[in-house]
Design a protein around this motif. Structure first.
Motif, PDB file in Angstrom:
ATOM      1  N   LEU A 123       0.070   0.772  -9.073  1.00 52.26           N
ATOM      2  CA  LEU A 123       0.903  -0.400  -8.800  1.00 52.26           C
ATOM      3  C   LEU A 123       0.479  -1.176  -7.557  1.00 52.26           C
ATOM      4  N   CYS A 124      -0.199  -0.508  -6.614  1.00 48.93           N
ATOM      5  CA  CYS A 124      -0.529  -1.218  -5.364  1.00 48.93           C
ATOM      6  C   CYS A 124      -1.346  -2.479  -5.630  1.00 48.93           C
TER       7      CYS A 124
ATOM      8  N   LEU B 245       0.723  -5.330  -7.472  1.00 42.54           N
ATOM      9  CA  LEU B 245       1.613  -6.138  -6.652  1.00 42.54           C
ATOM     10  C   LEU B 245       0.802  -6.965  -5.655  1.00 42.54           C
TER      11      LEU B 245
ATOM     12  N   VAL C  85      -8.861  -5.715   0.778  1.00 44.81           N
ATOM     13  CA  VAL C  85      -8.773  -4.258   0.872  1.00 44.81           C
ATOM     14  C   VAL C  85      -8.437  -3.630  -0.478  1.00 44.81           C
ATOM     15  N   TYR C  86      -7.901  -4.407  -1.423  1.00 46.02           N
ATOM     16  CA  TYR C  86      -7.502  -3.821  -2.702  1.00 46.02           C
ATOM     17  C   TYR C  86      -8.691  -3.408  -3.555  1.00 46.02           C
TER      18      TYR C  86
ATOM     19  N   LEU D 287      -6.054   5.475   2.837  1.00 42.38           N
ATOM     20  CA  LEU D 287      -7.353   4.805   2.745  1.00 42.38           C
ATOM     21  C   LEU D 287      -7.228   3.370   3.243  1.00 42.38           C
ATOM     22  N   GLY D 288      -6.082   2.755   2.969  1.00 43.16           N
ATOM     23  CA  GLY D 288      -5.856   1.365   3.391  1.00 43.16           C
ATOM     24  C   GLY D 288      -5.978   1.201   4.889  1.00 43.16           C
TER      25      GLY D 288
ATOM     26  N   THR E 122      -4.186  10.606  -2.687  1.00 43.68           N
ATOM     27  CA  THR E 122      -4.298   9.393  -3.492  1.00 43.68           C
ATOM     28  C   THR E 122      -3.262   8.356  -3.079  1.00 43.68           C
ATOM     29  N   ASN E 123      -2.797   8.427  -1.826  1.00 43.66           N
ATOM     30  CA  ASN E 123      -1.879   7.410  -1.333  1.00 43.66           C
ATOM     31  C   ASN E 123      -2.707   6.261  -0.760  1.00 43.66           C
ATOM     32  N   CYS E 124      -2.486   5.065  -1.308  1.00 42.85           N
ATOM     33  CA  CYS E 124      -3.290   3.925  -0.862  1.00 42.85           C
ATOM     34  C   CYS E 124      -3.145   3.680   0.632  1.00 42.85           C
TER      35      CYS E 124
ATOM     36  N   VAL F 263      -8.463   4.993  -5.151  1.00 46.84           N
ATOM     37  CA  VAL F 263      -7.250   5.799  -5.207  1.00 46.84           C
ATOM     38  C   VAL F 263      -6.270   5.257  -6.232  1.00 46.84           C
TER      39      VAL F 263
ATOM     40  N   LEU G 253       0.863  -1.174   0.000  1.00 49.47           N
ATOM     41  CA  LEU G 253       0.000   0.000   0.000  1.00 49.47           C
ATOM     42  C   LEU G 253       0.902   1.227   0.000  1.00 49.47           C
ATOM     43  N   GLY G 254       0.740   2.073  -1.008  1.00 53.69           N
ATOM     44  CA  GLY G 254       1.575   3.272  -1.091  1.00 53.69           C
ATOM     45  C   GLY G 254       2.855   3.047  -1.863  1.00 53.69           C
ATOM     46  N   VAL G 255       2.804   2.159  -2.854  1.00 56.95           N
ATOM     47  CA  VAL G 255       4.009   1.877  -3.632  1.00 56.95           C
ATOM     48  C   VAL G 255       4.368   3.034  -4.560  1.00 56.95           C
TER      49      VAL G 255
ATOM     50  N   LEU H 288      -9.720  -0.008  -2.712  1.00 53.39           N
ATOM     51  CA  LEU H 288      -8.589   0.858  -3.056  1.00 53.39           C
ATOM     52  C   LEU H 288      -8.541   1.219  -4.538  1.00 53.39           C
TER      53      LEU H 288
ATOM     54  N   LEU I 197      -8.149   8.017 -11.853  1.00 52.12           N
ATOM     55  CA  LEU I 197      -8.130   9.469 -11.718  1.00 52.12           C
ATOM     56  C   LEU I 197      -7.239  10.080 -12.800  1.00 52.12           C
TER      57      LEU I 197
END
Lengths: 197, 209
Positions: B25-26, B29, B100-101, A116-117, A111-113, B107, A22-24, B104, B112
């Protein structure tokens, strides 16, 4: 779960970047030098902590009483987006020095996962408000740890002869993969051995 | 090649969202451990991207520029909620595997990004083609990573169960000699790095010619 167990879980065992991915995007994008990485890490930690508590409160005081749990995703992202805006304005007013340091990273965080994650994970794990607060801090610290380590590796890599095709992003991913391999040493048994579970 | 088909095919390879634009990418992966999860995720992204591009392109003269980002986020979050509910109802196994993905996707920078860079400036038809191209490019990239990770990491290919077919194909030699690390977290980062290097090498080789 005790607070220390939550800290260890999110920083080491389920590190937000290296294990949960999350946040890659900011992890690869902002890790070119360690100064920026520290700034980004600090901003993310700040936002995950505040956002965890606020989204927790909204979920349990607004969505649950009206049976609106299905609006979770929509509400959380709007709350996080406005929260980031608000924080930006407050920091600019209260501490121009801090704003100067963190200002450029804050808009990226919406928009950083990771933000929200952690908000969603807090709800899925049925944490209470203190646990959500600690979860938020831990998620941010885990992110900071990974991005700071990564930026140091990349600063060293800049001086090394790397094949042309691997230069930049590919070698960063491979280094991250090797770091993740090291982080696999931390697993659930760590909590048992430390008598935290 | 006419303009329409160019909008469609640019997402496949030339502007592949995963390997060239490096967007979203989240989930790539996170869910690429099994081919079935990759397909489920791609379907979710296709749905959300297609309809968000249509809606945003249709409303591009209505949404005031000063609040365009929040407006896009509301549209996207609504579509993601719909996707979540539909998947929960019809494919609960995929829903719980994506975890959870799935929320997600909101975002996910692809959605967007395309709204901001393309749908807000182009007609509905072009936006549909752009969304289809990008979503197919995303699906190709994600499925490729998932295929490599599952084949080498556990020696199986997991698809959806249909009738007598259990959904899991065992690949003889690989099943007995799996490289376990590839199906775990580090494998995703390593495979991503090597594939990105390959794509960079490939595009620079084409340029040199």
């Amino acid at each position: 779960m005790s607070y220390i167990a939550i800290l260890i879980t999110f920083i080491f065992i389920n590190n937000f970047i290296l294990v949960q991915f999350l946040g890659v995007c900011p992890f690869i994008g902002v890790s070119k030098n360690s100064e920026n990485a520290i700034g980004m890490g600090a901003s993310v930690t700040f936002v995950t902590t505040v956002a965890s508590v606020v989204t927790w409160a909204i979920y349990y005081f607004l969505l649950v009483p009206f049976n609106l749990q299905y609006l979770q995703t929509l509400t959380f992202i709007l709350v996080i987006a406005s929260l980031v805006q608000l924080l930006e304005m407050v920091i600019q007013k209260i501490s121009p020095a801090l704003y100067k340091a963190l200002g450029i990273y804050l808009p990226l965080i919406t928009t950083n996962c990771a933000v929200l994650g952690i908000a969603i994970i807090n709800i899925t794990n049925e944490y209470n408000v203190m646990e959500a607060f600690v979860g938020g801090i831990a998620a941010g610290l885990g992110f900071t740890l990974a991005i700071v380590l990564m930026s140091n590796i990349r600063e060293k890599l800049d001086l090394q002869p790397v094949r042309k095709a691997y230069r930049g992003v590919p070698i960063a991913f491979i280094s991250a993969g090797l770091m993740a391999l090291a982080f696999m040493a931390f697993d659930k048994s760590l909590l048992t051995n430390l008598h935290l579970v | 090649m006419n303009k329409g088909s160019k909008e469609l095919t640019k997402g496949f390879f030339k502007e592949n969202p995963i390997f060239v634009l490096m967007l979203g990418l989240c989930p790539v992966l996170g869910v690429s451990t099994q081919v079935s999860n990759a397909i489920g995720m791609s379907a979710g992204v296709l749905f959300v991207l297609l309809f968000s591009n249509i809606i945003i392109s249709g409303l591009r003269h209505v949404i005031p520029p000063s609040i365009h980002i929040p407006a896009y986020i509301v549209v996207i979050a609504t579509l993601v909620t719909i996707t979540e509910m539909v998947m929960h109802a019809f494919v609960p196994a995929v829903y719980s595997a994506l975890g959870v993905y799935l929320p997600l996707i909101v975002v996910n920078c692809i959605i967007l990004g395309r709204a901001e860079a393309f749908a807000s400036k182009n007609t509905i038809v072009d936006s549909i083609l752009d969304a289809l191209g990008m979503a197919i490019g995303f699906a190709l990239g994600l499925t490729l990573i998932a295929l490599i990770r599952e084949l080498f990491g556990s020696g199986t290919i997991t698809l959806f169960p249909m009738g007598d077919f259990s959904g899991v194909i065992n690949i003889p030699w690989f099943y007995d000699n799996p490289i376990r690390v590839l199906s775990l977290a580090p494998g995703a980062l390593l495979i991503m790095g090597f594939l990105k290097a390959f794509f960079d090498w490939n595009s620079s080789r084409k340029k040199d010619r």
